[in-house]
Design an enzyme around this catalytic site. Structure first.
Site, PDB file in Angstrom:
ATOM      1  N   HIS A 150      36.903  37.292  38.205  1.00  0.00           N
ATOM      2  CA  HIS A 150      35.896  38.355  38.189  1.00  0.00           C
ATOM      3  C   HIS A 150      34.948  38.161  37.017  1.00  0.00           C
ATOM      4  O   HIS A 150      35.268  38.557  35.902  1.00  0.00           O
ATOM      5  CB  HIS A 150      36.584  39.720  38.083  1.00  0.00           C
ATOM      6  CG  HIS A 150      37.331  40.085  39.318  1.00  0.00           C
ATOM      7  ND1 HIS A 150      36.712  40.661  40.404  1.00  0.00           N
ATOM      8  CD2 HIS A 150      38.614  39.907  39.676  1.00  0.00           C
ATOM      9  CE1 HIS A 150      37.599  40.842  41.369  1.00  0.00           C
ATOM     10  NE2 HIS A 150      38.766  40.384  40.957  1.00  0.00           N
ATOM     11  N   CYS A 189      35.828  36.693  44.194  1.00  0.00           N
ATOM     12  CA  CYS A 189      37.221  37.024  44.515  1.00  0.00           C
ATOM     13  C   CYS A 189      37.463  36.977  46.023  1.00  0.00           C
ATOM     14  O   CYS A 189      37.384  35.917  46.622  1.00  0.00           O
ATOM     15  CB  CYS A 189      37.600  38.372  43.913  1.00  0.00           C
ATOM     16  SG  CYS A 189      39.387  38.641  43.868  1.00  0.00           S
ATOM     17  N   GLU A 242      32.416  39.799  36.314  1.00  0.00           N
ATOM     18  CA  GLU A 242      32.018  41.119  35.799  1.00  0.00           C
ATOM     19  C   GLU A 242      33.056  41.700  34.844  1.00  0.00           C
ATOM     20  O   GLU A 242      32.816  42.687  34.180  1.00  0.00           O
ATOM     21  CB  GLU A 242      31.754  42.083  36.969  1.00  0.00           C
ATOM     22  CG  GLU A 242      32.971  42.588  37.744  1.00  0.00           C
ATOM     23  CD  GLU A 242      33.539  41.609  38.774  1.00  0.00           C
ATOM     24  OE1 GLU A 242      33.139  40.421  38.766  1.00  0.00           O
ATOM     25  OE2 GLU A 242      34.394  42.038  39.568  1.00  0.00           O
TER      26      GLU A 242
END
Lengths: 251, 194
Positions: B175, B77, B177
């Site tokens: 992202h 990001c 994650e």
């Protein structure tokens, strides 16, 4: 293409899910973490946790829950319910929440939106708005929709976005619980007033209602609770139906 | 396997640590140059504002540290944007690993670009097990222009760099994650590369 999002909402009281849930897969139907994991596996795009606890222990149990959810799931989630200070937001984000939603506190003190957005960025500040039609006007309501204000919903949405809200969660109190469809007329109107994403909430009863809110309501995301919890609609079948109706979704 | 996560004034670091934990790895959050330089993998996450993040990195000497890393490095990001030449956000000169500019999305679009969007990639090893046009979760208001180092791209009215790669430096705009199974696969591919 950016997809439309499907967002189950979990009401939380004292760290447990309230409103009955009907999931045979669940060992413990009141455990929000287990429910969250199932929704994530089924293809929910995000989750919203709305804390309705009214006790002094509220903050501690909520933080503990957020930590457990953040450990367990691999999709984004938003936490709302009684958040009123920059410190509240700081603790929830540090515990692993991706976004927070604020409602009554923003109406009481609109500048809090700016303070939160300046501190943490607009992308994690969702302003939740409960709207009800009164004498032909859409008025903002607070305290879970129970208290009317004199603020018009359309004006309020423009104001909160100017102050730094990164997303709007718009619940129509007129539609909530009716299962007659989302408030697509109002949603479409507000979607054109601001250039941040708008989440439709209140009124989902069947799969066509989701098609309608994405097409006619111009909503970016749709939130629902009981129809998912009671398995009236499964997320995989809903997404399949949306795809058949030429709506871009993540499958 | 020692995985260092660079500690700086940007948010969203905890979710990277937790994703690693779900995958069976432990990340070490650190701003110590020695520890970062000696790690087997370095992750540079982040959500925040470019100019204040760059200033912080420079004040701590972390800009030089990042440029000297020899082991596999992953920016996420804001971490991707800070590896580019320059960002329109705060008119910021960035680290310049990737030969491209970071620009703001045009006003007629809803900003931030938030939600799940599809990623077209070139089958580089970092996408092993990730189907073409897989969906990843994005939250950003600025984007990196396409350049020679772009190995995946996404459309949001215009096409922008989703993944950039140069030598040991890899960077991803969405992202991983928070991007369900595809995101976890991407992180695993980064960790397990030879």
């Amino acid at each position: 293409m950016l997809t439309k999002r499907i967002i189950p909402c979990l009401d939380i009281k004292n760290g447990r899910t309230v409103k009955g849930v009907n999931f045979v897969e669940l060992r413990d139907a009141g455990d929000p973490v287990e429910l969250a994991k199932i929704y994530a596996q089924q293809g929910a795009d995000e989750l919203v946790f709305l804390d309705i606890t009214a006790t002094n222990e509220k903050r501690k149990t909520l933080i503990e829950l957020v930590e457990k959810v953040a450990e367990a799931i691999n999709i984004p989630f938003t936490v709302g319910g009684g958040i009123s200070t920059v410190e509240d937001v700081s603790m929830l984000l540090a515990a692993g929440a991706d976004k927070v939603s604020i409602n009554s506190a923003a109406v009481r003190n609109p500048q809090i939106i700016k303070q939160m957005a300046d501190e943490f960025g607009s992308q994690c500040i969702v302003v939740a708005i409960d709207s009800r039609a009164v004498n032909g006007k859409n008025l903002v309501h607070t305290h879970g929709g129970s208290k009317a204000t004199t603020i018009e919903t359309e004006d309020w949405i423009k104001e909160v976005v100017e102050l730094g809200a990164g997303e709007i969660l718009l619940t129509s109190m007129d539609h909530d619980g009716t299962k007659a469809g989302f408030a697509d007329e109002l949603l479409s109107k507000v979607s054109q007033l601001v250039n941040v994403p708008v989440i439709a909430s209140g009124g989902a009863g069947n799969m066509q209602h989701f098609v309608d809110t994405f097409k006619n309501g111009k909503s970016d995301a749709a939130l629902a609770a009981s129809i998912f919890h009671f398995k009236e609609i499964g997320i995989p079948e809903l997404k399949g139906f949306l795809k058949q109706n030429q709506i871009e979704v993540r499958l | 396997m020692k995985i260092a996560i660079i500690k700086y004034n940007a948010g969203n670091i905890k979710s990277v640590m937790l994703a690693l934990k779900r995958l069976g790895y432990e990340g070490v959050l650190t701003d110590d140059p020695e520890e970062i330089l000696s790690a087997d993998r370095v992750i540079f996450p982040g959500q925040g504002e470019a100019s204040s993040a760059m200033k912080y990195l420079k004040d701590k000497g972390l800009d030089e540290v990042i440029l000297n890393i020899k082991n596999p490095f992953l920016g996420i990001c804001l971490g991707l944007q800070l590896l580019c030449k320059h960002s329109e956000e705060g008119d910021t000169n960035c680290l310049g690993i990737f030969d491209t500019e970071v620009k703001k999305f045009p006003n007629q679009l809803k900003v931030p670009h938030m939600g799940w969007n599809s990623v077209e990639h070139n089958n580089d090893a970092c996408f092993s097990g990730i189907k073409p046009a897989s969906y990843f979760y994005f939250v950003h208001s600025y984007f990196a222009d396409i350049c020679e180092q772009t190995i995946a791209q996404t459309d949001y009215m215009l096409s922008f760099s989703t993944v950039l790669k140069k030598d040991n430096y890899l960077a991803i705009q969405p992202h991983p994650e928070k991007s369900a199974d595809g995101g976890e696969q991407f992180l695993l591919n980064f960790i397990k590369q030879h």
